[in-house]
Design an enzyme around this catalytic site. Structure first.
Site, PDB file in Angstrom:
ATOM      1  N   THR A  11       0.692  -1.252  -0.036  1.00 55.28           N
ATOM      2  CA  THR A  11       0.009  -0.281  -0.007  1.00 55.28           C
ATOM      3  C   THR A  11       0.978   1.383   0.155  1.00 55.28           C
ATOM      4  O   THR A  11       0.475   2.301  -0.839  1.00 55.28           O
ATOM      5  CB  THR A  11      -0.722  -0.023   1.253  1.00 55.28           C
ATOM      6  OG1 THR A  11      -1.737  -1.053   1.060  1.00 55.28           O
ATOM      7  CG2 THR A  11      -1.783   1.364   1.312  1.00 55.28           C
ATOM      8  N   SER A  55       2.106  -7.899  -0.327  1.00 57.08           N
ATOM      9  CA  SER A  55       2.708  -8.885   0.563  1.00 57.08           C
ATOM     10  C   SER A  55       1.996 -10.038   0.869  1.00 57.08           C
ATOM     11  O   SER A  55       2.687 -10.868   1.353  1.00 57.08           O
ATOM     12  CB  SER A  55       2.787  -7.953   1.976  1.00 57.08           C
ATOM     13  OG  SER A  55       1.514  -8.119   2.711  1.00 57.08           O
ATOM     14  N   THR A  87       1.235  -4.523   4.497  1.00 58.48           N
ATOM     15  CA  THR A  87       1.118  -4.791   5.775  1.00 58.48           C
ATOM     16  C   THR A  87       0.109  -6.324   5.959  1.00 58.48           C
ATOM     17  O   THR A  87       0.152  -6.655   7.414  1.00 58.48           O
ATOM     18  CB  THR A  87       0.108  -3.743   6.424  1.00 58.48           C
ATOM     19  OG1 THR A  87      -1.384  -3.680   5.825  1.00 58.48           O
ATOM     20  CG2 THR A  87       0.774  -2.315   6.463  1.00 58.48           C
ATOM     21  N   ASP A  88      -0.253  -6.971   5.057  1.00 55.54           N
ATOM     22  CA  ASP A  88      -0.858  -8.158   5.019  1.00 55.54           C
ATOM     23  C   ASP A  88      -0.221  -9.017   5.879  1.00 55.54           C
ATOM     24  O   ASP A  88      -0.726 -10.029   6.776  1.00 55.54           O
ATOM     25  CB  ASP A  88      -1.599  -8.554   3.925  1.00 55.54           C
ATOM     26  CG  ASP A  88      -2.707  -7.942   3.373  1.00 55.54           C
ATOM     27  OD1 ASP A  88      -3.338  -7.085   4.073  1.00 55.54           O
ATOM     28  OD2 ASP A  88      -2.914  -8.133   2.049  1.00 55.54           O
TER      29      ASP A  88
END
Length: 328
Positions: A11, A55, A87-88
């Site tokens: 992101t 990610s 961030t996943d």
């Protein structure tokens, strides 16, 4: 003195595309150009764009290649390393990197929850804070860190706790190890470090380290576990509360534990599985008697990362049990 910046997409690096949502398009140069105050840091950033993917697409071998490149940057004189990514999976990638990071130099992971096309995008602030931490002498010797929302978290403890909030990263069992306040890095505590594990080959990860994660649910009969020992080399169980499962599931897990390492964790989100409190069938005492390995305070995702690394490194059952006793 310099900071090495590795950009992995996510992101923080996304830009708009009409009618198709946002896609990963920004380079490290684009990211740093959008950060007010970065030039005043006094430490140049050496940018290395790599693995520009969401990610969710990242793999163990890709992360090992980033760690290898980061180690090379430190050997060449970098005082610290910043990694930007989605961030996943950040809580897992940071933990994996922490387990194999062999340097005193900080290895700092960060990202963003709001992409650059939105008002209040958090990427620039997170990147600036991460660079400050990577350059801070006090952050040396802490291994891999996650810097988000001006908080500094140890990779060992951090979790993504909200799907959209900019304050998503938290360490439920400990709280942050420090903060960035008015541009100053303030460390509150220094978690102990353990000796790093050697980086296994990518082939070993795929051939000997296939690890399943099974979340126990109400009235669970374990049918989904049938044949798992034929397809996987290890299993992490996310049990109820302090490490409990339905009584019907206990013998199924015990039979699996006779063939592959089975690690018991809690699905609760924080806290530890217990060892010696409850004695009913399906309780932690019963499951340990059946051969399950105590995951301690490790959450299921972190436990799976550790077990997969151990199996890929050729660890036997005794070494696996000892490693979970140390890290859990």
């Amino acid at each position: 003195m310099s900071i090495a910046l590795f950009t992995l997409g996510g992101t923080i690096a996304m830009a708009g595309q009409s009618g198709s949502g946002v896609v990963a398009r920004l380079t490290g140069a684009d990211l740093t150009a959008a950060v007010p105050g970065l030039a005043e840091l006094g430490v140049p950033l050496e940018i290395r764009d790599t693995h520009a993917v969401p990610s969710a697409h990242l793999t163990f071998p890709q992360l090992f290649s980033v760690v290898e490149a980061a180690s090379g940057a430190v050997a060449e004189g970098a005082e610290g390393v910043v990694v930007t990514q989605g961030t996943d999976t950040l809580e897992e990638t940071a933990w994996l990197a922490d387990l194999v990071w062999a340097h005193d130099a900080p290895l700092v992971f960060t990202g963003a929850m709001r992409n650059p096309t939105l008002a209040g995008a958090d990427g620039p602030a997170n990147l600036l804070a991460a660079a400050r931490v990577a350059a801070a002498p006090g952050a040396r010797g802490l291994g891999a860190l996650v810097v988000f929302n001006d908080e500094i978290h140890a990779a060992r403890w951090v979790r993504k706790t909200h799907s959209t909030s900019t304050a998503t990263f938290a360490s439920p069992n400990t709280g942050p190890v420090g903060h960035v306040i008015e541009g100053r890095v303030r460390l509150l505590t220094r978690p102990p470090r353990h000796a790093p594990w050697p980086v296994p080959s990518g082939a070993a990860v795929g051939e000997t380290a296939r690890v399943a994660l099974y979340t126990v649910s109400l009235d669970d009969d374990g049918v989904l576990l049938d044949g798992l020992a034929e397809t996987h080399h290890g299993l992490v169980v996310a049990g109820f509360g302090v490490g409990h499962v339905p009584g019907t599931l206990a013998p199924v897990l015990g039979a699996l534990a006779e063939r592959i390492p089975v690690v018991l964790t809690s699905r609760s989100g924080s806290g530890s599985v217990l060892r010696n409190t409850y004695g009913a069938v399906g309780s932690e005492i019963d499951l340990r008697r059946r051969g399950l390995i105590d995951g301690g305070l490790l959450d299921p995702y972190k436990a799976r990362v550790l077990l997969r690394l151990l199996l890929a490194s050729g660890a036997d059952r005794d070494a696996i049990t000892a490693a979970f006793a140390q890290h859990g």
